[in-house]
Design an enzyme around this catalytic site. Sequence first.
Site, PDB file in Angstrom:
ATOM      1  N   GLU A 109      -9.656  -1.936   5.326  1.00  0.00           N
ATOM      2  CA  GLU A 109     -10.300  -1.574   6.581  1.00  0.00           C
ATOM      3  C   GLU A 109     -11.531  -2.459   6.830  1.00  0.00           C
ATOM      4  O   GLU A 109     -12.040  -3.096   5.897  1.00  0.00           O
ATOM      5  CB  GLU A 109     -10.716  -0.107   6.506  1.00  0.00           C
ATOM      6  CG  GLU A 109      -9.545   0.853   6.320  1.00  0.00           C
ATOM      7  CD  GLU A 109      -8.737   1.062   7.591  1.00  0.00           C
ATOM      8  OE1 GLU A 109      -8.571   0.112   8.372  1.00  0.00           O
ATOM      9  OE2 GLU A 109      -8.265   2.188   7.808  1.00  0.00           O
ATOM     10  N   HIS A 119      -7.150  -5.169  10.240  1.00  0.00           N
ATOM     11  CA  HIS A 119      -7.062  -4.912   8.797  1.00  0.00           C
ATOM     12  C   HIS A 119      -5.726  -5.379   8.238  1.00  0.00           C
ATOM     13  O   HIS A 119      -4.707  -5.328   8.918  1.00  0.00           O
ATOM     14  CB  HIS A 119      -7.339  -3.436   8.455  1.00  0.00           C
ATOM     15  CG  HIS A 119      -6.258  -2.472   8.820  1.00  0.00           C
ATOM     16  ND1 HIS A 119      -6.433  -1.463   9.745  1.00  0.00           N
ATOM     17  CD2 HIS A 119      -4.993  -2.335   8.366  1.00  0.00           C
ATOM     18  CE1 HIS A 119      -5.329  -0.761   9.839  1.00  0.00           C
ATOM     19  NE2 HIS A 119      -4.432  -1.271   9.023  1.00  0.00           N
ATOM     20  N   ASP A 162      -7.380  -3.273  14.424  1.00  0.00           N
ATOM     21  CA  ASP A 162      -8.750  -3.674  14.069  1.00  0.00           C
ATOM     22  C   ASP A 162      -8.757  -4.841  13.077  1.00  0.00           C
ATOM     23  O   ASP A 162      -9.769  -5.131  12.454  1.00  0.00           O
ATOM     24  CB  ASP A 162      -9.524  -2.474  13.475  1.00  0.00           C
ATOM     25  CG  ASP A 162      -8.840  -1.898  12.238  1.00  0.00           C
ATOM     26  OD1 ASP A 162      -7.823  -2.467  11.797  1.00  0.00           O
ATOM     27  OD2 ASP A 162      -9.328  -0.885  11.704  1.00  0.00           O
ATOM     28  N   ASP A 164       0.824  -1.215   0.000  1.00  0.00           N
ATOM     29  CA  ASP A 164       0.000   0.000   0.000  1.00  0.00           C
ATOM     30  C   ASP A 164       0.849   1.253   0.000  1.00  0.00           C
ATOM     31  O   ASP A 164       2.071   1.203   0.188  1.00  0.00           O
ATOM     32  CB  ASP A 164      -0.954  -0.016   1.209  1.00  0.00           C
ATOM     33  CG  ASP A 164      -0.299  -0.494   2.484  1.00  0.00           C
ATOM     34  OD1 ASP A 164       0.944  -0.467   2.541  1.00  0.00           O
ATOM     35  OD2 ASP A 164      -0.999  -0.889   3.414  1.00  0.00           O
TER      36      ASP A 164
HETATM   37  C1  GLP Z   1      -0.940   0.240   8.394  1.00  0.00           C
HETATM   38  C2  GLP Z   1      -0.537  -0.552   7.169  1.00  0.00           C
HETATM   39  C3  GLP Z   1      -0.660  -2.036   7.393  1.00  0.00           C
HETATM   40  C4  GLP Z   1       0.016  -2.428   8.694  1.00  0.00           C
HETATM   41  C5  GLP Z   1      -0.634  -1.687   9.832  1.00  0.00           C
HETATM   42  C6  GLP Z   1      -0.042  -2.040  11.166  1.00  0.00           C
HETATM   43  O1  GLP Z   1      -2.318   0.385   8.476  1.00  0.00           O
HETATM   44  N1  GLP Z   1      -1.296  -0.197   6.019  1.00  0.00           N
HETATM   45  O2  GLP Z   1      -0.081  -2.722   6.305  1.00  0.00           O
HETATM   46  O3  GLP Z   1      -0.068  -3.809   8.876  1.00  0.00           O
HETATM   47  O4  GLP Z   1      -0.460  -0.298   9.611  1.00  0.00           O
HETATM   48  O5  GLP Z   1       1.103  -1.287  11.404  1.00  0.00           O
HETATM   49  P1  GLP Z   1       2.112  -1.589  12.552  1.00  0.00           P
HETATM   50  O6  GLP Z   1       2.899  -2.748  12.117  1.00  0.00           O
HETATM   51  O7  GLP Z   1       2.965  -0.340  12.633  1.00  0.00           O
HETATM   52  O8  GLP Z   1       1.331  -1.834  13.790  1.00  0.00           O
END
Ligand code: GLP
Length: 271
Positions: A148, A143, A141, A72
């Site tokens: 989402e 995702h 959450d 992303d």
């Molecule tokens: C963002 C990214 C996800 C990632 C999530 C969790 O929303 N788009 O790909 O998994 O954050 O991030 P973190 O690993 O910093 O908790």
Amino acid sequence: MRVIIEPDYETASKWSANFVASRITSSGASESKLFVLGLPTGSSPLGMYKELIELYKAKKVSFKNVITFNMDEYINLPEDHPQSYHRFMWDNFFGHIDIPKENVNILNGNAPDLKAECTSYEEKIKKVGGIDLFVGGIGPDGHIAFNEPGSSLSSRTRVKTLTYDTIVANSRFFDGDVNKVPKRALTVGVKTVMDAEQVLIIVNGHNKARALRHAIEEGINHMWTISALQMHPQGIIVCDEEAAVELKVGTAKYFKDIESANLDPATLLKS
Ligand code: GLP
């Protein structure tokens, strides 16, 4: 689904890095048949990236014949912005390994036609034969990428509006200011991830415990998009004990028992 419960973040990161490296080295990848690797950003994969850089430096893995697709990218954030996912990937991983620049694919959140950008990303993945291994993390959450809650489990690469929960969670990278966090992103779909031959999800920390429980013990539900992994023939979750606290004692024991009988791919590159 395999669930690997490691004592802490460091050992979970090592396990993930060793798994990725062993998949690349055993794939027989060559210039004409590249290994196709899907990659995430965020804090969850940082330890794995550090370990992979160490394995590269120790000549245990090379990325010369690897092509990557990131999950992303934010919309309208300059590529050189410190919090852009382009910048994250080059600073934390690509800039330290031998991957050819032309083999790196990251969605362009500044493309003039965002829809066309998403379509051509999917086409490029198809053209290289699909993704061999997609590595991901999850939000609190549940995702995956930026899919989402409520995202279609058959979704493909597209524009998504971020939920307030995600904006708050990611504001820690934007001086704690929710107003600085982009409100939209380009993301691969749940189906784009699930089409990969193997999917490896890293889940660490207490704030992911509820999501992990939904992913493993509850039913498949678009409100917890990671739960789609239950349908994947080769889905793997690597987590630490903190993230596993909401699992039933019996669930955790079950997966630990199974794994203790497995030949652990994470040990393959040790020595
Ligand atoms: C963002 C990214 C996800 C990632 C999530 C969790 O929303 N788009 O790909 O998994 O954050 O991030 P973190 O690993 O910093 O908790």
